[in-house]
Design a protein around this motif. Structure first.
Motif, PDB file in Angstrom:
ATOM      1  N   GLY A  56      33.103  77.556  91.866  1.00 24.31           N
ATOM      2  CA  GLY A  56      34.450  76.502  90.479  1.00 24.31           C
ATOM      3  C   GLY A  56      34.112  75.930  89.753  1.00 24.31           C
ATOM      4  O   GLY A  56      34.526  75.729  88.542  1.00 24.31           O
ATOM      5  N   PHE A  57      32.778  74.948  89.481  1.00 27.30           N
ATOM      6  CA  PHE A  57      32.819  74.078  89.190  1.00 27.30           C
ATOM      7  C   PHE A  57      31.550  74.330  88.064  1.00 27.30           C
ATOM      8  O   PHE A  57      32.052  73.820  87.005  1.00 27.30           O
ATOM      9  N   LEU A  58      30.584  75.391  88.837  1.00 28.29           N
ATOM     10  CA  LEU A  58      30.023  75.652  87.759  1.00 28.29           C
ATOM     11  C   LEU A  58      31.238  77.126  86.343  1.00 28.29           C
ATOM     12  O   LEU A  58      30.442  76.514  85.653  1.00 28.29           O
ATOM     13  N   LEU A  59      32.221  77.413  86.621  1.00 24.85           N
ATOM     14  CA  LEU A  59      33.390  77.951  86.032  1.00 24.85           C
ATOM     15  C   LEU A  59      33.531  76.645  85.190  1.00 24.85           C
ATOM     16  O   LEU A  59      33.724  76.715  84.018  1.00 24.85           O
ATOM     17  N   ILE A  60      33.724  75.672  85.627  1.00 23.97           N
ATOM     18  CA  ILE A  60      34.817  74.502  84.658  1.00 23.97           C
ATOM     19  C   ILE A  60      33.072  74.045  83.911  1.00 23.97           C
ATOM     20  O   ILE A  60      33.375  73.875  82.591  1.00 23.97           O
ATOM     21  N   PHE A  61      32.256  74.311  84.305  1.00 21.22           N
ATOM     22  CA  PHE A  61      30.711  73.515  83.512  1.00 21.22           C
ATOM     23  C   PHE A  61      30.710  74.167  82.378  1.00 21.22           C
ATOM     24  O   PHE A  61      30.673  74.364  80.967  1.00 21.22           O
ATOM     25  N   ARG A  62      30.880  75.655  82.532  1.00 21.51           N
ATOM     26  CA  ARG A  62      30.878  76.815  81.354  1.00 21.51           C
ATOM     27  C   ARG A  62      32.589  76.345  80.508  1.00 21.51           C
ATOM     28  O   ARG A  62      31.516  76.809  78.934  1.00 21.51           O
ATOM     29  N   ILE A  63      33.245  76.844  80.887  1.00 18.66           N
ATOM     30  CA  ILE A  63      34.581  75.988  80.379  1.00 18.66           C
ATOM     31  C   ILE A  63      33.855  75.045  79.119  1.00 18.66           C
ATOM     32  O   ILE A  63      34.638  74.807  78.147  1.00 18.66           O
ATOM     33  N   ILE A  64      33.736  74.025  79.719  1.00 15.48           N
ATOM     34  CA  ILE A  64      33.842  72.608  78.785  1.00 15.48           C
ATOM     35  C   ILE A  64      32.648  72.957  77.624  1.00 15.48           C
ATOM     36  O   ILE A  64      32.718  72.681  76.700  1.00 15.48           O
ATOM     37  N   ASN A  65      31.443  73.706  78.266  1.00 11.00           N
ATOM     38  CA  ASN A  65      30.804  74.053  76.517  1.00 11.00           C
ATOM     39  C   ASN A  65      30.435  75.271  75.999  1.00 11.00           C
ATOM     40  O   ASN A  65      30.073  75.898  75.303  1.00 11.00           O
ATOM     41  N   SER A  66      31.918  76.096  76.256  1.00  5.13           N
ATOM     42  CA  SER A  66      32.276  77.475  75.704  1.00  5.13           C
ATOM     43  C   SER A  66      32.775  76.979  74.043  1.00  5.13           C
ATOM     44  O   SER A  66      33.100  75.166  74.239  1.00  5.13           O
ATOM     45  N   PRO A  67      33.227  77.207  72.884  1.00  8.94           N
ATOM     46  CA  PRO A  67      33.343  77.220  72.102  1.00  8.94           C
ATOM     47  C   PRO A  67      35.450  76.295  72.674  1.00  8.94           C
ATOM     48  O   PRO A  67      35.561  75.885  71.334  1.00  8.94           O
ATOM     49  N   PHE A  68      35.435  77.321  73.700  1.00  2.77           N
ATOM     50  CA  PHE A  68      37.114  77.086  73.619  1.00  2.77           C
ATOM     51  C   PHE A  68      36.802  75.554  73.741  1.00  2.77           C
ATOM     52  O   PHE A  68      37.716  74.907  73.844  1.00  2.77           O
ATOM     53  N   GLY A  69      36.006  75.093  74.882  1.00  5.58           N
ATOM     54  CA  GLY A  69      35.694  73.694  75.212  1.00  5.58           C
ATOM     55  C   GLY A  69      35.938  72.944  74.194  1.00  5.58           C
ATOM     56  O   GLY A  69      36.092  71.673  74.239  1.00  5.58           O
TER      57      GLY A  69
END
Lengths: 287, 322
Positions: free
Chosen positions: B180-193
């Protein structure tokens, strides 16, 4: 039909508390740009101050009606001077978080000393008994609460919308810097406004003490309902808060009669419906 | 415009590398817990709350939306998982899926309603919605009202991992948390984030650049709610019950407190905050209602003097985003 009128009366009483509390929230939000999460805790303090005045000082209900809002109002002004004023210029959310913290502290302290059970507060002698209105039996105290709340609400509306002081206040809500330039002491006005809003909450607390008993958590759930009332009505207009407050109380009372299972949730469901139809609230302007 | 966080440092490869190093250190530390003699139940509980706080932080720290009802996702997922495990006798992995699906559905509905207002109103609406759910769960037969759902069977994950063994359960919860943490980490650093951060900083500007900000916020809300549901489903296996406490507003307040203490808008802050608050509750359990008073005081102190939170202060000192 008796039961229906009785529930309508309960609804009007709850509506009085919603109106007094959402009115205070709206006044505070206008000046301080803060949603006062501590409002429920301060309402509870109002009831407790009345209880202390009676049981420790022998001071009766009528004086408590005057003194409790002043005492709690002063407490509120101290909060504003020592804490809330430092939040000017920060995001609105910090005000919510800070006042939530204050609510936890106040409620926690009272829970420690008084547990979660209710303390009785007797109805004053002059308001005991009831009247037969022909179609229903009206306990005098309950009628008094509705009438008195209505008078206080209208007086507050008059103070803010029709007097010179209120004009300063509304002006400072629009543009504090400019009003300061005219020589009005805006920070002091902000403090007094917070005191006024808090005083209204405490007054509601005193009024409810004989009906709902005095409990440390009496304001905790109430404040969430009042938030929903505020979302429905919007905080843009004083009269809007008053009308929405009373109207929702009545609707809640009617729900208790026709479909009691939903009486806890009806205000929230109405909030959802209003948001779907008119997201800015019934009287609100766009945020 | 906003002063919620001062995380405006650009996402550089170096910053990403630093964050990955901290992540690996955290994962190793957590993986070594069963060998240290620390009470695993405590760490598992903290991990569930850490994931919940991270999900909450995705919404406030990166979307600027303060949800005061995040307990509703945890509680809903908890109730549905618990019901699936106990009454339908589903295996653990499906039980978790049921919980996540329930939280997903709930976040679709509540997101659609609450995203219509911003700022302070958004907080009040989420709080009111969670209170609405609280009353529904109080009356619904399947939640067993005040008693809650008790004695939930833990079962065998994928048919192999015996969750009744504390060490196995610990690693399952840890893997769930890290995923879950990695997913959030990925979301934050994505263009979406990045777009979310732009909306947080200056929404009118983002709109003028052509972003349909409501859709971004809605998606962030759904992601956050669903992940919070995942945390709630994991918690069922740890606590072996699902009760009204998990949907109460005070729980939503605790999540806010954890994130605030750790640092709003920091990646690791919510994890630190969750451990601090859970540890505090553990050690101060004997003080009764004074715990509430202490929590309130921490709120006040954090807002007045310590707005960056623990991790935020560290990150600010080293001029890194953590």
């Amino acid at each position: 039909m008796q039961a229906l009128y009785a529930q309508l009366l309960v609804g009007l009483i709850n509506g009085s508390f919603y109106a007094l509390l959402s009115l205070g929230l709206a006044v505070i939000f206008g000046m301080l740009n803060i949603i006062n999460f501590a409002h429920g805790a301060l309402y509870m303090m109002g009831a407790f101050v009345a209880y202390f005045l009676l049981n420790l000082g022998g001071i009766n209900y009528w004086w408590a009606l005057l003194l409790a809002p002043i005492i709690v109002g002063i407490f509120g002004m101290i909060l504003e001077r020592t804490m809330l004023q430092w939040l000017t210029g920060l995001d609105h959310l910090y005000g919510l978080l800070l006042t939530f913290g204050i609510a936890l502290i106040v409620q926690g302290v009272f829970q420690n000393y008084f547990g979660s059970s209710g303390l009785p507060y007797a109805i004053p002698d002059q308001l005991k008994g009831g009247m037969n209105l022909g179609f229903m039996f009206l306990p005098i105290y309950r009628g008094w609460v509705v009438v008195f709340s209505l008078v206080v609400c209208l007086a507050t509306w008059f103070l803010i919308e029709k007097t010179r002081l209120g004009a300063y206040l509304r002006a400072a809500t629009e543009n504090p810097t400019l009003v300061r330039a005219f020589g009005v002491n805006v920070p002091r006005m902000i403090t007094l406004t917070y005191g006024l809003g808090v005083g209204l909450a405490a007054l509601a607390g005193v009024l409810s003490a004989p009906i709902n008993q005095v409990r440390p958590l009496m304001g905790a759930d109430l404040i969430i309902v009042v938030f929903a009332v505020v979302v429905i009505g919007g905080m843009g207009s004083i009269m809007g808060s008053i009308i929405t407050g009373f109207a929702l109380g009545v609707i809640e009372g009617l729900t208790k009669y026709f479909y009691p299972e939903a009486s806890n949730t009806v205000v929230f469901v109405l909030m959802v419906l209003v948001l779907l139809v008119k997201p800015t609230g019934l009287t609100g302007r766009a945020a | 415009m906003t002063t919620l966080t001062d995380d405006t440092l650009p996402v550089t490869p170096r910053a990403m590398r630093d964050e990955m190093i901290v992540f690996v250190v955290m994962a190793l530390l957590l993986a070594s817990v069963p060998f240290t003699g620390v009470y695993p139940f405590f760490v598992m509980q903290a991990l569930c709350f850490a994931l919940l706080a991270c999900a909450f932080n995705l919404l406030i720290g990166y979307g600027g939306l303060l949800s005061f009802g995040h307990a509703m996702f945890m509680g809903t997922a908890g109730y549905c998982s618990a019901h699936a495990l106990k009454v339908w006798a589903l295996p653990p992995e499906l039980g978790i899926l049921v919980g996540i699906a329930a939280a997903f559905a709930l976040s679709l509905i509540t997101g659609f309603i609450s995203i219509r207002r911003q700022g302070i109103y958004f907080s009040m609406i989420t709080l009111a919605l969670s209170q609405l759910l609280y009353f529904i769960y109080l009356q619904a037969p399947f939640t067993h009202g005040e008693d809650g759902i008790q004695g939930i069977p833990q079962g065998h994950m994928f048919g192999i991992f015996d969750l009744t063994k504390p060490t196995v359960l610990y690693y399952v919860v840890l893997v769930g948390f890290l995923a879950g943490f990695l997913l959030i980490f990925r979301i934050i650093n994505s263009p979406f984030g990045e777009v979310l951060k732009a909306i947080r900083e200056n929404e009118p500007r983002a709109i003028s650049l052509g972003y349909r900000t409501d859709q971004y916020k809605f998606l962030a809300f759904v992601l956050s709610g669903t992940l919070a549901g995942f945390a709630g489903a994991l918690k069922v296996f740890v606590a072996q019950n699902a009760s009204l406490t998990d949907v109460h507003w005070s729980m939503s307040g605790e999540v806010v407190l954890m994130t605030l203490v750790g640092g709003l808008g920091t990646i690791f802050g919510p994890v630190v905050g969750a451990f601090v608050i859970i540890a505090m509750q553990q050690y101060l359990a004997g003080f009764g209602q004074w715990v509430t008073v202490i929590q309130g005081s921490i709120f006040v102190i954090c807002v007045l003097t310590f707005r960056r939170g623990v991790v935020g202060e560290i990150a600010h000192y080293f001029r890194r985003s953590l």
